[in-house]
Enzyme design. Structure first.
Site, PDB file in Angstrom:
ATOM      1  CE  LYS A  47     -31.884 -19.412  12.651  1.00  0.00           C
ATOM      2  NZ  LYS A  47     -30.650 -19.988  13.193  1.00  0.00           N
TER       3      LYS A  47
HETATM    4  N1  GLU Z   1     -27.628 -19.513  11.203  1.00  0.00           N
HETATM    5  C1  GLU Z   1     -26.474 -19.890  11.964  1.00  0.00           C
HETATM    6  C2  GLU Z   1     -26.887 -20.547  13.264  1.00  0.00           C
HETATM    7  O1  GLU Z   1     -27.954 -21.084  13.383  1.00  0.00           O
HETATM    8  C3  GLU Z   1     -25.479 -18.737  12.112  1.00  0.00           C
HETATM    9  C4  GLU Z   1     -25.980 -17.535  12.829  1.00  0.00           C
HETATM   10  C5  GLU Z   1     -25.023 -16.348  12.769  1.00  0.00           C
HETATM   11  O2  GLU Z   1     -23.930 -16.473  12.261  1.00  0.00           O
HETATM   12  O3  GLU Z   1     -25.452 -15.287  13.251  1.00  0.00           O
HETATM   13  O4  GLU Z   1     -26.149 -20.600  14.210  1.00  0.00           O
END
Ligand code: GLU
Length: 419
Positions: free
Chosen positions: A105
């Site tokens: 992240k």
């Molecule tokens: N931000 C989204 C999540 O927390 C999607 C992450 C992604 O598609 O890589 O799952």
């Protein structure tokens, strides 16, 4: 009141599942820490001509199951503790979803609404440049998250491709997911997180004789996840009786129309002023009587302070980490069942995986194909979690963690620890 560390929340959730399943203590040590933590400080020229410094993060938690994967958020609350936690949640989420990714992240600590579109573009591009080869289509693949969208992914894509030798460029379109469809995105990615949540809720409702038709619910957050969940619940006959976003809360016992509210929010950037409900304060919103609650905003919303106020039977977590450790305990004491984030909001990353596959194969799938595959993938994740809940006689969050940790443990045992 001191802000709870979100990473501590993850570690408490992790330890509970690790203890119950008897996770190998050596593997427990590995999964208790992140792998790489990248912090970049970078300058951007503002429209005024002045330079402003920004701090950006990318935490790579684990990649034993595949490339690091997870979103980028632009928000003032972004810090290393939060990004670590969100990265760990991605590791569990992809493992539960059964897709070949690890967890990561990132984000920038900033107030995105204070910048012009041109400034946002320069901030995004300079951040991508600063990350350099810490991201890559087979290594670490960002995606949208809080306050980032398809346009921002297009800027990341373009910047990344500019840094590649010309011969490589068309092989790298899968460096980000959640792109605009014309730039290599997938149809159905926009609604995917809400769609996945609705598929999980439907499956649970069927198994546990819960009638969605006529059920009342409330939503916190009306961004991508909240608005799509509400719009997709409408055909099921569920009635949205309360909604809250950063601008305030609205209630309407006769139901708020999700499509009209989504159109209003798209135009005004906030729910405040929408005429289909009566404005109420935060506490009145939390006390609303409803069958279920979809938190779809930020972490640490359901806490020792707010959990006692809730008047619902079920929580369907759309946000990442909306419930802290005390909140979780209080909800359980009150008999409120929690369907956890790492299962309910996995639809986004599942369709990100489909986008990535389409890019690698130069294919375009239609919406029926994307939705059909999403349903199949998230239903099997749901069943694995449900089976773990029954087998270990535990709550759904712990059951979901056990599914993830079992898969990670198997792979560590097969591969061993180098050297
Ligand atoms: N931000 C989204 C999540 O927390 C999607 C992450 C992604 O598609 O890589 O799952």
């Amino acid at each position: 009141m001191a802000q709870t560390s979100v990473y501590e929340t993850v570690m408490v959730q992790f330890s509970r599942a690790a203890d119950l399943m008897g996770l190998d203590p050596e593997i427990r040590k590995i999964l208790s820490s992140t792998t790489n933590e990248i912090v970049v400080n970078f300058p951007v020229v503002m429209d005024s001509g002045c330079v402003q410094m920004f701090t950006g993060y990318r935490v790579q938690h684990n990649n034993v199951l595949g490339p690091y994967k997870g979103g980028l958020r632009f928000h003032p609350a972004v810090n290393i503790d939060e990004v670590r936690a969100l990265a760990a949640w991605m590791t569990w989420k992809t493992a539960i979803a059964g897709i070949p990714y690890g967890g990561a992240k990132g984000g920038i600590q900033m107030r995105p609404w204070d910048y012009s579109p041109a400034e946002l573009e320069r901030i995004t591009r300079r951040f991508t440049f600063a990350l350099g080869s810490n991201i890559g289509p087979e290594y670490d693949i960002p995606a949208p998250d809080v306050n980032t969208n398809a346009q921002i992914m297009a800027w990341i894509l373009d910047t990344y491709l500019q840094m590649m030798p010309p011969l490589e460029r068309n092989r790298c379109v899968h460096v980000v997911t959640g792109k605009p469809v014309e730039s290599g995105g997938s149809v159905g990615r926009d609604k995917a997180t809400g769609q996945g949540l609705v598929y999980v809720l439907e499956a649970w409702a069927k198994d546990y004789d819960f009638r969605l038709d006529g059920a009342t619910y409330m939503i916190q957050g009306f961004g991508n996840v909240g608005s799509w969940s509400a719009r997709l619940l409408k055909p099921h006959g569920a009635v949205l009786v309360a909604v809250e976003d950063h601008s305030g809360a609205l209630v309407n016992p006769n139901g708020i129309d999700p499509d009209a509210l989504a159109a209003y929010v798209a135009m005004h950037g906030r729910a405040q002023g929408f005429e289909g409900g009566t404005p109420v304060d935060h506490e009145t919103f939390l006390r609303t009587q409803a069958d279920f609650f979809i938190p779809a905003a930020l972490e640490n919303q359901i806490t020792a302070e707010t959990a006692p106020l809730l008047n619902v039977k079920l929580m369907v977590e759309g946000a990442n980490g909306p419930t802290d450790v005390d909140g979780d305990r209080i909800l359980q004491e009150k008999g409120i069942l929690i369907l956890p984030d790492v299962l309910c909001n996995a639809g986004g990353v599942i369709v990100s995986y489909f986008e990535w596959l389409q890019n690698k194969r130069s294919e375009f799938w239609d919406l029926a194909e994307v939705d059909g595959r999403l349903l199949k993938q998230i239903l099997s994740a749901y069943r694995r979690v449900r089976d773990a809940v029954q087998r270990y006689n535990t709550d759904w969050r712990t059951g979901a963690y056990i599914v993830a940790l079992t898969r990670l443990q198997t792979v560590y045992r097969e591969r061993g620890i180098f050297p």
